[in-house]
Design a protein around this motif. Sequence first.
Motif: not given
Length: 216
Positions: A183-194, A197-198, A207-211
């Motif tokens: 499971v992944a937790y990503v915090a930062g800017g929108e571009a990095t999150i996307k 996740r991709a 998709r739901k495993a990426v918070k």
Amino acid sequence: MTATRALTPDILEADLAMADPPALTFEAGQWISVPFGPKIVRAYSIASSPRTPGTLTLCADIAPGGVGSRWFRGLAPGAEVSFKGPLGGFVLEPGDTRALLLVAEEIGIVPIRAMVHELAARSFARPATLVYWARDAGWLAYDAELRGQARQHARFAYHPVTPSDGEPAGVVDGLVADVAGLVAYVAGGEATIKAVRAALMAKGMERKAVKWEKFW
């Protein structure tokens, strides 16, 4: 407010001693909301552990220079701070035993740092890998602390990265071979999150495993 510290020239920490109530129950990864007027509020993630509920440590990037940055820069011992919280659902799920991939971009490290503290208190019963990206090494605010955690705990892997190492998604793509049981937790800017996740979904992660928690 009891103390402030400069972690880098543009990243400050502040300790708030709880008064009313005398302690705040929260989960690692949550944030508080500070009002600056009828329609102006700013959110600050809690950097400290839920195991010290009598003191909250906040951490902020003051480089933008807006109303929140000016307020945070001006904090001094003795200042009273009113806020609402705790808020937010970017937290570790109770009972989840999956391995953790933590990805932080610059000031996005704040909620992740609180999670690392909580995981360390449990001796990393769940293995965790942290990828922490910043524009240069001087922006890796908690680098020394996180290196120490990695030396102390064999089940915690820490990867500080800068642009010379690549972008966060590319680093994640190279590190993660198998997303099963992850499971992944990503915090930062929108571009990095996307992008992160991709990269993970391309390997088969749901998709739901990426918070995620978006800071900008």
